[in-house]
Design a protein around this motif. Sequence first.
Motif, PDB file in Angstrom:
ATOM      1  N   THR A 176       0.807  -1.335   0.004  1.00 48.22           N
ATOM      2  CA  THR A 176      -0.272   0.027   0.311  1.00 48.22           C
ATOM      3  C   THR A 176       0.601   1.140  -0.465  1.00 48.22           C
ATOM      4  O   THR A 176       0.627   2.379  -1.039  1.00 48.22           O
ATOM      5  CB  THR A 176      -0.716  -0.347   1.718  1.00 48.22           C
ATOM      6  OG1 THR A 176      -1.913  -1.012   1.170  1.00 48.22           O
ATOM      7  CG2 THR A 176      -1.833   0.829   0.881  1.00 48.22           C
ATOM      8  N   GLY A 218       0.860   4.393  -3.133  1.00 48.50           N
ATOM      9  CA  GLY A 218       0.309   5.172  -2.163  1.00 48.50           C
ATOM     10  C   GLY A 218       1.842   6.225  -3.119  1.00 48.50           C
ATOM     11  O   GLY A 218       1.339   7.099  -3.849  1.00 48.50           O
ATOM     12  N   TRP A 264      -6.239   5.871  -2.049  1.00 54.10           N
ATOM     13  CA  TRP A 264      -5.036   6.398  -1.517  1.00 54.10           C
ATOM     14  C   TRP A 264      -5.737   8.178  -2.206  1.00 54.10           C
ATOM     15  O   TRP A 264      -6.876   8.010  -1.305  1.00 54.10           O
ATOM     16  CB  TRP A 264      -3.969   6.307  -3.212  1.00 54.10           C
ATOM     17  CG  TRP A 264      -4.600   6.029  -3.976  1.00 54.10           C
ATOM     18  CD1 TRP A 264      -5.266   7.021  -4.912  1.00 54.10           C
ATOM     19  CD2 TRP A 264      -4.459   5.044  -5.302  1.00 54.10           C
ATOM     20  NE1 TRP A 264      -6.010   6.330  -6.163  1.00 54.10           N
ATOM     21  CE2 TRP A 264      -5.137   4.882  -6.260  1.00 54.10           C
ATOM     22  CE3 TRP A 264      -3.862   3.442  -5.136  1.00 54.10           C
ATOM     23  CZ2 TRP A 264      -5.263   4.391  -7.419  1.00 54.10           C
ATOM     24  CZ3 TRP A 264      -3.474   2.763  -5.863  1.00 54.10           C
ATOM     25  CH2 TRP A 264      -4.591   2.920  -7.696  1.00 54.10           C
ATOM     26  N   PRO A 295      -0.143   5.944   2.516  1.00 54.27           N
ATOM     27  CA  PRO A 295      -1.721   7.110   2.536  1.00 54.27           C
ATOM     28  C   PRO A 295      -2.572   6.586   3.475  1.00 54.27           C
ATOM     29  O   PRO A 295      -2.519   5.751   4.295  1.00 54.27           O
ATOM     30  CB  PRO A 295      -2.423   6.557   1.122  1.00 54.27           C
ATOM     31  CG  PRO A 295      -1.527   5.607   0.608  1.00 54.27           C
ATOM     32  CD  PRO A 295      -0.411   5.014   1.310  1.00 54.27           C
TER      33      PRO A 295
END
Length: 504
Positions: A109, A113, A175, A482
């Motif tokens: 993740t 992002g 995001w 994010p």
Amino acid sequence: MTVTTGELGDTTEGAISDADLVVHDAVVLTVDEDNRIYENGTVVVEDGVLTDVRTTRDRDRACDANRVIDGEGRLVMPGLVNAHTHLELTPLLGAFSDLDLMEMMSGMTAIYGQIADGDYDYLTEAGYELAALNFLAGGVTTVNSMDVRPSAGAETFGEAGLRGFFGPALSDLFWDVPVDEQFDRARDFIDEYHDTYGGRIRATINPHDDWSCTRELWERTAALAAERPDLLVHTHLLELKESNTMARANGAEDSLDLLDDVGLLDDRLVAAHFRLADDEDIRRTAEADASVAHCPSIFCYWNTDGDVQWTPVPELRAAGVDVGLGIDDHYWHDSYSMFGEARQARLAANLKRSAGQYSSMELVRMLTVEGAEALGIGDEVGSLEPGKRADVILLDVDKPKFTPLTNIPAQVTNNAAPADVATVIVDGDVLMEDGDVKTMDADAVRDRVGTAVDRFEAETDWDLGLGESEPPSTLDVARDVPKRGPAQLLGRLVFQSIKDRLPS
């Protein structure tokens, strides 16, 4: 399914005239409506189109085609279709393999992002090259990829001669990129890349999934889809238990109800995973003529809950839903092999349910023509039939591993590997011959990937060593994840979960 073997033909037919390419004396797995197999077959190509698929005749061997390939010891079949994938992080093969689930998810993740913010272009561009090279060499002639910044992918696959569907992912809870900016990028991408490279590269609309998008984003996606009725809508659907929970947070009964509400449950929808579908979901999907991409390896590797049902692919296919196979994030499970994906589909389903969930020919069809049908191009590619585009691969079956050469569909789905692919043809153009890739410089690609990975390690404190991969510290990863979008996502899920438990 009936598999028939062609008999040797007569010798009275004259030479083939005006053909661009002829393959003769090969085992030909047509994957046509009758699943015909020719023991000694000929495939004829003119102007990028298959014009004849039949038993070899004596004069085929001395025909006056521009290129003649002796198919002795070769299995000819349609190019493979990767119906759902992500390509940008291809250079990170091995990086996630031995992490626990939360380490993998948080690390991934954070990286996505930063890609969304415009970082790591050097890594993603190298990733597209490496993906194109390896999928080409492994017989994958069509991909359907959802990425963050896919322009380099469209260009790389287009220039390599491959066929591909590409589009930027859209999400307001995954995001923190402003939604207006995301849709501006999507429109620009469509305008620049749809139907380019001779029609081999096509754009798609990609709401990321049914757990990280608000109703507002789904409505904006539907508006874009109404503007461009010629494009597929590609998403992750019914992948996690949170899918229907988020749909209820979005004011719908469930995920399919939400898509139906906004006008996206139709024949343009390609839904990846569909793992938690029930009988009503299957019925509604079939009625809508939507399609599914089944990605077994990713969930076998990263299963979040062993008690969750397995994707009901046999029931989907029985209901008339087109189901293709996808490799998803191949760098999460370290495999480019679409042949392996077919084998995994069988093994996982048999283990979760009972033996006999698929026949080998059904899996071959999911690798080829049903994957093409899921992407709306089944009338163009996916089987070896006159009138279709010439997307063809030749496997070297003159090996001990294929001896004896019996039950060809089983050999393809249980035994074949990317290294067995000798020759790849797309649109009648030979992209690889006898293992030599013609449209890419393999050594230059490897050099660029090595340079990109070295730079990535230096910039991120990832350690991608020979022995194992070590991610940055938890604090460093948390710093890069994010914040705003995921916080809203978790808040919505928690609130809806509490609401679901209250008396009605």
